[in-house]
Scaffold this motif. Structure first.
Motif, PDB file in Angstrom:
ATOM      1  N   THR A 144      -7.448  -5.352   1.009  1.00 17.90           N
ATOM      2  CA  THR A 144      -9.434  -4.861   0.970  1.00 17.90           C
ATOM      3  C   THR A 144     -10.376  -4.233  -0.060  1.00 17.90           C
ATOM      4  O   THR A 144     -11.286  -4.568  -0.291  1.00 17.90           O
ATOM      5  CB  THR A 144      -9.089  -3.775   2.466  1.00 17.90           C
ATOM      6  OG1 THR A 144      -9.107  -2.525   1.392  1.00 17.90           O
ATOM      7  CG2 THR A 144      -8.209  -3.921   3.394  1.00 17.90           C
ATOM      8  N   ILE A 174       1.319  -1.269   0.197  1.00 16.23           N
ATOM      9  CA  ILE A 174       0.123   0.168  -0.023  1.00 16.23           C
ATOM     10  C   ILE A 174       0.700   1.233   0.305  1.00 16.23           C
ATOM     11  O   ILE A 174       0.509   2.482  -0.664  1.00 16.23           O
ATOM     12  CB  ILE A 174      -1.036   0.160   1.680  1.00 16.23           C
ATOM     13  CG1 ILE A 174      -2.177   1.102   1.103  1.00 16.23           C
ATOM     14  CG2 ILE A 174      -0.211   0.466   2.840  1.00 16.23           C
ATOM     15  CD1 ILE A 174      -3.454   1.370   1.798  1.00 16.23           C
ATOM     16  N   GLN A 208       1.485  -0.262  -6.589  1.00 14.04           N
ATOM     17  CA  GLN A 208       0.864   0.147  -5.196  1.00 14.04           C
ATOM     18  C   GLN A 208      -0.828  -1.048  -5.224  1.00 14.04           C
ATOM     19  O   GLN A 208      -1.179  -1.043  -6.200  1.00 14.04           O
ATOM     20  CB  GLN A 208       0.826   1.578  -5.388  1.00 14.04           C
ATOM     21  CG  GLN A 208      -0.379   2.207  -3.692  1.00 14.04           C
ATOM     22  CD  GLN A 208      -0.680   3.663  -4.168  1.00 14.04           C
ATOM     23  OE1 GLN A 208      -0.629   3.786  -4.984  1.00 14.04           O
ATOM     24  NE2 GLN A 208      -0.475   4.088  -2.554  1.00 14.04           N
ATOM     25  N   VAL A 216      -8.071  -6.009   6.563  1.00 13.82           N
ATOM     26  CA  VAL A 216      -6.872  -6.235   5.500  1.00 13.82           C
ATOM     27  C   VAL A 216      -5.825  -7.523   6.202  1.00 13.82           C
ATOM     28  O   VAL A 216      -5.481  -8.020   4.680  1.00 13.82           O
ATOM     29  CB  VAL A 216      -5.541  -5.696   6.148  1.00 13.82           C
ATOM     30  CG1 VAL A 216      -4.376  -5.919   5.625  1.00 13.82           C
ATOM     31  CG2 VAL A 216      -5.866  -4.414   6.366  1.00 13.82           C
ATOM     32  N   SER A 255      -8.135  -3.035  -6.329  1.00 15.32           N
ATOM     33  CA  SER A 255      -7.157  -3.206  -6.228  1.00 15.32           C
ATOM     34  C   SER A 255      -5.967  -4.386  -6.517  1.00 15.32           C
ATOM     35  O   SER A 255      -5.034  -3.929  -7.164  1.00 15.32           O
ATOM     36  CB  SER A 255      -6.868  -2.387  -5.082  1.00 15.32           C
ATOM     37  OG  SER A 255      -5.551  -1.860  -4.955  1.00 15.32           O
ATOM     38  N   ASP A 288      -3.854  -1.893  -2.265  1.00 15.71           N
ATOM     39  CA  ASP A 288      -4.662  -2.592  -1.667  1.00 15.71           C
ATOM     40  C   ASP A 288      -5.181  -3.874  -0.975  1.00 15.71           C
ATOM     41  O   ASP A 288      -6.667  -3.824  -2.607  1.00 15.71           O
ATOM     42  CB  ASP A 288      -5.620  -0.881  -1.279  1.00 15.71           C
ATOM     43  CG  ASP A 288      -6.839  -0.826   0.188  1.00 15.71           C
ATOM     44  OD1 ASP A 288      -6.999  -1.604   0.708  1.00 15.71           O
ATOM     45  OD2 ASP A 288      -7.308   0.422   0.044  1.00 15.71           O
TER      46      ASP A 288
END
Length: 296
Positions: free
Chosen positions: A89, A65, A85, A138, A93, A87
């Motif tokens: 969650t 992240i 990069q 996460v 992404s 994320d």
């Protein structure tokens, strides 16, 4: 029994494609550079694992992240790679991470789902609901999303074997017939035994083992292995934060002098275990967890 088969020609490798469970050992040696994907690769165990994969000759996708940290890790690698990069969650992404990896490097042979966070120390009755959701998002949902998109990609890949000659003289029952991919998830010693003041973290790491074992049995016949590592205390920035915020009684229990080996693990020691689980050295190992706790 007769089987139809298709001879597929890929760069630098010839693969006889058949159902995984009847794969021919006439597959040629896989001479291309293998690809590893590491989430949480910007620091700690994730960074050490990305570095080790590169030392072993893998191209590596370093995902975090914190994009600057991912790029910093990429600069440490001895092989070409990619910093992304992510994320974990967010499904969009994670899907974009996997897509970028395949677009740039062609395939994902191994994945280490290491991205994770600690929980604020508090007893269960004192924990906040949003803290539980944050940690589970996460550490548990993030692993589930990574598995979802990594497995979907691996199912599209032809099985390969890096060294057919290694298995040629083995009894047929134990010959290694190639793999579409290998995944290792980061659980924890806290996913095996209770750790006071960390109920969200413990819950998330127990969940990782459930996800690992379920995915392993679902995709074993597809040539995809899924395992987990359960490190004890490791000398990482996360461990430093946990110790700093822990109440005195918990901090006292984390004194390295109390452990059988008298110290925390180095991230590189966990990295070695991850790379072994991803390698051809253990083709029959799936649905397992490897405790790396220095005798605890």
């Amino acid at each position: 029994m007769r089987f139809m088969f298709l001879l597929c020609i890929l760069p630098s490798v010839y693969i006889v494609y058949m159902p995984y469970w009847c794969m021919s050992l006439t597959m040629a040696t896989d001479t291309r550079k293998r690809v590893a994907l590491v989430t949480g690769g910007g620091s700690g165990i994730g960074r050490a694992t990305a570095v080790r994969f590169a030392e072993l000759g893998y191209s590596c996708v370093v995902a975090d992240i914190d994009e600057p940290s991912a790029k910093e890790t990429l600069g440490m690698l001895q092989t070409p790679g990619l910093a992304v990069q992510v994320d974990v969650t967010m499904a969009t992404s994670v899907e974009a991470m996997v897509t970028a990896a395949v677009q740039h490097l062609g395939r994902i042979d191994c994945a280490f789902n290491c991205a994770g966070i600690e929980s604020a120390p508090a007893k269960t009755a004192d924990q906040q609901e949003d803290e539980f959701d944050r940690v589970m998002g996460v550490n548990a949902k993030g692993v589930w999303l990574c598995l979802k998109y990594e497995i979907a990609q691996m199912l599209q890949q032809e099985p390969v074997v890096s060294d057919p000659a290694k298995w040629a003289d083995k009894p047929d029952v134990c010959r290694f017939r190639g793999a579409r991919g290998s995944i290792v998830n980061a659980s924890s010693l806290a996913g095996l035994v209770p750790l006071a003041y960390t109920s969200p973290y413990c819950a998330s790491k127990f969940a990782v083992l459930g996800l690992t074992k379920t995915a392993a049995v679902e995709y074993a016949k597809d040539g995809i292995r899924v395992n987990a590592v359960c490190p004890g205390p490791v000398a990482t920035p996360m461990a430093d934060r946990v110790l700093e915020l822990s109440p005195p009684d918990l901090r006292a229990k984390q004194d390295p002098k109390l452990f059988p080996v008298g110290r925390f693990a180095a991230p590189e020691e966990v990295a070695e275990a991850v790379c072994w689980l991803c390698s051809d050295a253990c083709p029959f190992t799936t649905g397992e967890h490897l405790k790396i706790s220095g005798g605890i």
